[in-house]
Design a protein around this motif. Structure first.
Motif, PDB file in Angstrom:
ATOM      1  N   PHE A   7      -2.571   9.630 -12.204  1.00 54.09           N
ATOM      2  CA  PHE A   7      -2.599   9.060 -10.875  1.00 54.09           C
ATOM      3  C   PHE A   7      -4.054   8.483 -10.806  1.00 54.09           C
ATOM      4  O   PHE A   7      -5.026   8.787 -11.091  1.00 54.09           O
ATOM      5  N   VAL A   8      -3.719   6.917 -10.451  1.00 56.66           N
ATOM      6  CA  VAL A   8      -4.719   5.991 -10.566  1.00 56.66           C
ATOM      7  C   VAL A   8      -5.444   5.983  -9.010  1.00 56.66           C
ATOM      8  O   VAL A   8      -4.633   5.572  -8.176  1.00 56.66           O
ATOM      9  N   VAL A   9      -6.535   6.032  -8.884  1.00 56.29           N
ATOM     10  CA  VAL A   9      -7.229   5.924  -7.604  1.00 56.29           C
ATOM     11  C   VAL A   9      -8.180   4.767  -7.903  1.00 56.29           C
ATOM     12  O   VAL A   9      -9.313   4.941  -8.288  1.00 56.29           O
ATOM     13  N   GLU A  10      -7.807   3.594  -7.586  1.00 45.49           N
ATOM     14  CA  GLU A  10      -8.514   2.191  -7.719  1.00 45.49           C
ATOM     15  C   GLU A  10      -8.309   1.366  -6.689  1.00 45.49           C
ATOM     16  O   GLU A  10      -6.954   1.028  -6.270  1.00 45.49           O
ATOM     17  N   ASP A  11      -9.445   0.834  -6.065  1.00 42.30           N
ATOM     18  CA  ASP A  11      -9.383  -0.092  -4.673  1.00 42.30           C
ATOM     19  C   ASP A  11      -8.550  -1.414  -4.784  1.00 42.30           C
ATOM     20  O   ASP A  11      -7.806  -2.085  -4.254  1.00 42.30           O
ATOM     21  N   ASP A  12      -8.860  -2.050  -6.228  1.00 40.84           N
ATOM     22  CA  ASP A  12      -8.746  -3.575  -6.406  1.00 40.84           C
ATOM     23  C   ASP A  12      -7.057  -3.234  -6.902  1.00 40.84           C
ATOM     24  O   ASP A  12      -6.726  -2.642  -8.222  1.00 40.84           O
ATOM     25  N   ASN A  13      -6.195  -3.732  -6.431  1.00 39.39           N
ATOM     26  CA  ASN A  13      -4.860  -3.707  -6.595  1.00 39.39           C
ATOM     27  C   ASN A  13      -4.472  -4.507  -7.894  1.00 39.39           C
ATOM     28  O   ASN A  13      -3.397  -4.037  -8.644  1.00 39.39           O
ATOM     29  N   VAL A  14      -5.192  -5.477  -8.401  1.00 38.89           N
ATOM     30  CA  VAL A  14      -4.770  -6.282  -9.711  1.00 38.89           C
ATOM     31  C   VAL A  14      -5.133  -5.231 -10.572  1.00 38.89           C
ATOM     32  O   VAL A  14      -4.515  -5.147 -11.722  1.00 38.89           O
ATOM     33  N   ALA A  31       1.412   6.832 -11.027  1.00 40.52           N
ATOM     34  CA  ALA A  31       1.085   6.752  -9.428  1.00 40.52           C
ATOM     35  C   ALA A  31      -0.224   5.989  -9.403  1.00 40.52           C
ATOM     36  O   ALA A  31      -0.974   6.370  -9.388  1.00 40.52           O
ATOM     37  N   CYS A  32      -0.231   4.931  -8.291  1.00 39.06           N
ATOM     38  CA  CYS A  32      -1.493   4.492  -7.807  1.00 39.06           C
ATOM     39  C   CYS A  32      -1.753   4.736  -6.233  1.00 39.06           C
ATOM     40  O   CYS A  32      -0.716   4.951  -5.404  1.00 39.06           O
ATOM     41  N   ALA A  33      -2.913   5.258  -6.005  1.00 37.38           N
ATOM     42  CA  ALA A  33      -3.223   5.740  -4.867  1.00 37.38           C
ATOM     43  C   ALA A  33      -2.923   4.399  -3.774  1.00 37.38           C
ATOM     44  O   ALA A  33      -3.290   3.343  -3.960  1.00 37.38           O
ATOM     45  N   GLN A  34      -2.395   5.016  -2.410  1.00 36.28           N
ATOM     46  CA  GLN A  34      -2.399   4.027  -1.342  1.00 36.28           C
ATOM     47  C   GLN A  34      -3.090   4.257  -0.168  1.00 36.28           C
ATOM     48  O   GLN A  34      -3.566   3.345   0.421  1.00 36.28           O
ATOM     49  N   ASP A  35      -3.123   5.467   0.062  1.00 34.66           N
ATOM     50  CA  ASP A  35      -4.008   5.988   1.283  1.00 34.66           C
ATOM     51  C   ASP A  35      -5.344   6.370   0.859  1.00 34.66           C
ATOM     52  O   ASP A  35      -5.352   7.533   0.567  1.00 34.66           O
ATOM     53  N   PHE A  36      -6.388   5.625   1.088  1.00 37.54           N
ATOM     54  CA  PHE A  36      -7.705   5.888   0.475  1.00 37.54           C
ATOM     55  C   PHE A  36      -8.362   6.867   1.761  1.00 37.54           C
ATOM     56  O   PHE A  36      -9.461   7.298   1.349  1.00 37.54           O
ATOM     57  N   ARG A  37      -7.844   6.978   2.832  1.00 37.99           N
ATOM     58  CA  ARG A  37      -8.130   7.996   3.841  1.00 37.99           C
ATOM     59  C   ARG A  37      -8.119   9.519   3.153  1.00 37.99           C
ATOM     60  O   ARG A  37      -8.510  10.488   3.719  1.00 37.99           O
ATOM     61  N   VAL A  39      -6.450  10.999   0.090  1.00 35.68           N
ATOM     62  CA  VAL A  39      -6.123  10.726  -1.262  1.00 35.68           C
ATOM     63  C   VAL A  39      -5.667  12.067  -1.849  1.00 35.68           C
ATOM     64  O   VAL A  39      -4.798  12.295  -2.643  1.00 35.68           O
ATOM     65  N   MET A  40      -6.137  13.200  -1.317  1.00 38.81           N
ATOM     66  CA  MET A  40      -5.782  14.408  -1.693  1.00 38.81           C
ATOM     67  C   MET A  40      -4.158  14.729  -1.284  1.00 38.81           C
ATOM     68  O   MET A  40      -3.561  15.570  -2.070  1.00 38.81           O
ATOM     69  N   ALA A  41      -3.766  14.130  -0.336  1.00 41.26           N
ATOM     70  CA  ALA A  41      -2.440  14.330   0.039  1.00 41.26           C
ATOM     71  C   ALA A  41      -1.444  13.676  -0.979  1.00 41.26           C
ATOM     72  O   ALA A  41      -0.297  14.219  -1.379  1.00 41.26           O
ATOM     73  N   GLU A  42      -1.617  12.653  -1.415  1.00 42.86           N
ATOM     74  CA  GLU A  42      -1.400  11.955  -2.446  1.00 42.86           C
ATOM     75  C   GLU A  42      -1.293  12.636  -3.868  1.00 42.86           C
ATOM     76  O   GLU A  42      -0.227  12.570  -4.555  1.00 42.86           O
ATOM     77  N   PHE A  43      -2.726  13.223  -4.124  1.00 43.30           N
ATOM     78  CA  PHE A  43      -2.657  13.906  -5.040  1.00 43.30           C
ATOM     79  C   PHE A  43      -1.789  15.209  -5.199  1.00 43.30           C
ATOM     80  O   PHE A  43      -1.249  15.475  -6.425  1.00 43.30           O
ATOM     81  N   ALA A  44      -1.833  15.823  -4.327  1.00 50.59           N
ATOM     82  CA  ALA A  44      -0.720  16.869  -4.196  1.00 50.59           C
ATOM     83  C   ALA A  44       0.867  16.759  -4.240  1.00 50.59           C
ATOM     84  O   ALA A  44       1.530  17.202  -4.972  1.00 50.59           O
ATOM     85  N   LEU A  45       1.229  15.517  -3.897  1.00 50.19           N
ATOM     86  CA  LEU A  45       2.426  14.967  -4.056  1.00 50.19           C
ATOM     87  C   LEU A  45       2.878  14.593  -5.584  1.00 50.19           C
ATOM     88  O   LEU A  45       3.835  14.825  -6.086  1.00 50.19           O
ATOM     89  N   VAL A  46       2.060  13.932  -5.906  1.00 51.16           N
ATOM     90  CA  VAL A  46       2.109  13.530  -7.505  1.00 51.16           C
ATOM     91  C   VAL A  46       2.188  14.610  -8.428  1.00 51.16           C
ATOM     92  O   VAL A  46       2.735  14.461  -9.467  1.00 51.16           O
ATOM     93  N   ASN A 129      -0.898  23.819  -8.961  1.00 51.65           N
ATOM     94  CA  ASN A 129      -0.588  24.657  -8.115  1.00 51.65           C
ATOM     95  C   ASN A 129      -1.071  24.475  -6.547  1.00 51.65           C
ATOM     96  O   ASN A 129      -1.723  25.448  -6.134  1.00 51.65           O
ATOM     97  N   VAL A 130      -0.647  23.495  -6.139  1.00 54.20           N
ATOM     98  CA  VAL A 130      -0.898  23.361  -4.830  1.00 54.20           C
ATOM     99  C   VAL A 130       0.416  22.473  -3.959  1.00 54.20           C
ATOM    100  O   VAL A 130       1.367  21.921  -4.551  1.00 54.20           O
ATOM    101  N   MET A 131       0.478  23.020  -2.817  1.00 55.90           N
ATOM    102  CA  MET A 131       1.664  22.341  -2.077  1.00 55.90           C
ATOM    103  C   MET A 131       1.127  21.405  -0.859  1.00 55.90           C
ATOM    104  O   MET A 131      -0.372  21.911  -0.543  1.00 55.90           O
ATOM    105  N   GLU A 132       1.793  20.446  -0.519  1.00 56.46           N
ATOM    106  CA  GLU A 132       0.993  19.417   0.641  1.00 56.46           C
ATOM    107  C   GLU A 132       2.108  19.213   1.759  1.00 56.46           C
ATOM    108  O   GLU A 132       3.406  19.076   1.372  1.00 56.46           O
ATOM    109  N   TYR A 133       1.526  19.054   2.991  1.00 54.82           N
ATOM    110  CA  TYR A 133       2.521  18.731   4.049  1.00 54.82           C
ATOM    111  C   TYR A 133       1.640  18.019   5.187  1.00 54.82           C
ATOM    112  O   TYR A 133       0.516  18.529   5.436  1.00 54.82           O
ATOM    113  N   LYS A 134       1.856  16.737   5.183  1.00 52.93           N
ATOM    114  CA  LYS A 134       1.287  15.977   6.185  1.00 52.93           C
ATOM    115  C   LYS A 134      -0.322  15.849   5.713  1.00 52.93           C
ATOM    116  O   LYS A 134      -1.273  16.190   7.108  1.00 52.93           O
ATOM    117  N   GLY A 135      -0.788  15.995   4.762  1.00 50.74           N
ATOM    118  CA  GLY A 135      -2.193  15.848   4.314  1.00 50.74           C
ATOM    119  C   GLY A 135      -2.906  17.373   4.393  1.00 50.74           C
ATOM    120  O   GLY A 135      -4.138  17.461   3.998  1.00 50.74           O
TER     121      GLY A 135
END
Length: 224
Positions: A7-14, A31-37, A39-46, A129-135
């Motif tokens: 899981f890549v959390v990097e603001d510079d798209n390039v 997978a690269c993070a898309q929503d920087f507000r 990040v944990m929701a995307e972490f749980a999905l990935v 060991n985490v589950m996520e729903y809408k953040g």
């Protein structure tokens, strides 16, 4: 090579895309993070086996997200940042980071560090060991919940209710199914007991600002 998820959390798209392309050539799923507000929701999905985390990010910096990840997982974290002075390296380690790569970096150096850290970390298997729903994140290891950065402790029954609902997002779960999940050898659960538990859980969620998480479907049960 096992196909680890990164899981890549990097603001510079390039830079993020360069890292993704290079690591995918080594056989990793990236997978690269898309929503920087949130990040944990995307972490749980990935559900990654390793996180590559920049320090300078929008809204919240990498140190913040590192501490958030550490509340739910011991997944390896490599900080990748242009802020490569000793103070930032020490802070990254103190916040829970496992390694540090300073920008600019050679892609081969990055992949070598990733490979070495995965090899060390997964001599035994670590599960997030985490589950996520809408953040909203449900931690299966300690029966707790993360809502907008706030950690909520759940009772055994509250946790079982949420786990069952999270297993069927967008689908109503009958009261009978929930009562079966709650019942064990030490506790007989009837309809009234379920109502009491659901009321307490909803009040706890409302206090944390997530009062709309659980919906009642008349004649069908409850759903998230």
């Amino acid at each position: 090579m096992e196909k680890y998820k990164l899981f890549v959390v990097e603001d510079d798209n390039v830079i993020a895309q360069q890292m993704k392309n290079h690591l995918e050539r080594w056989g990793y799923e990236v997978a690269c993070a898309q929503d920087f507000r949130n990040v944990m929701a995307e972490f749980a999905l990935v559900q990654p086996q390793l996180v590559l985390l920049d320090i300078g990010l929008p809204f919240y910096n990498g140190y913040y997200w590192c501490t958030q990840i550490r509340q739910v997982s011991q997944v390896p974290i490599i900080f990748v940042s242009s802020a490569g002075d000793n103070m930032n390296i020490v802070m990254a380690v103190n916040m829970g980071g496992d390694d540090f790569v300073a920008k600019p970096f050679e892609p081969e150096v990055l992949s070598a560090k990733v490979q070495a850290l995965l090899r060390r970390a997964y001599a035994f298997r670590v599960q997030t060991n985490v589950m996520e729903y809408k953040g909203i994140i449900l931690d299966l290891t300690d029966a707790s919940m993360m809502v907008k950065g706030q950690k909520l402790e759940l009772t055994k029954n509250e946790f079982r209710i949420l786990q069952l609902l999270f297993e069927h997002p967008g689908q109503p779960v009958s009261r009978e199914s929930i009562m079966k999940r709650l019942w064990d050898n030490d506790c007989f659960v009837d309809d009234n007991t379920l109502t009491v538990n659901m009321t307490r859980l909803r009040k706890k969620l409302e206090t944390a600002g997530a009062g709309e998480l659980i919906h009642t479907r008349k004649g069908m049960g409850y759903m998230v």
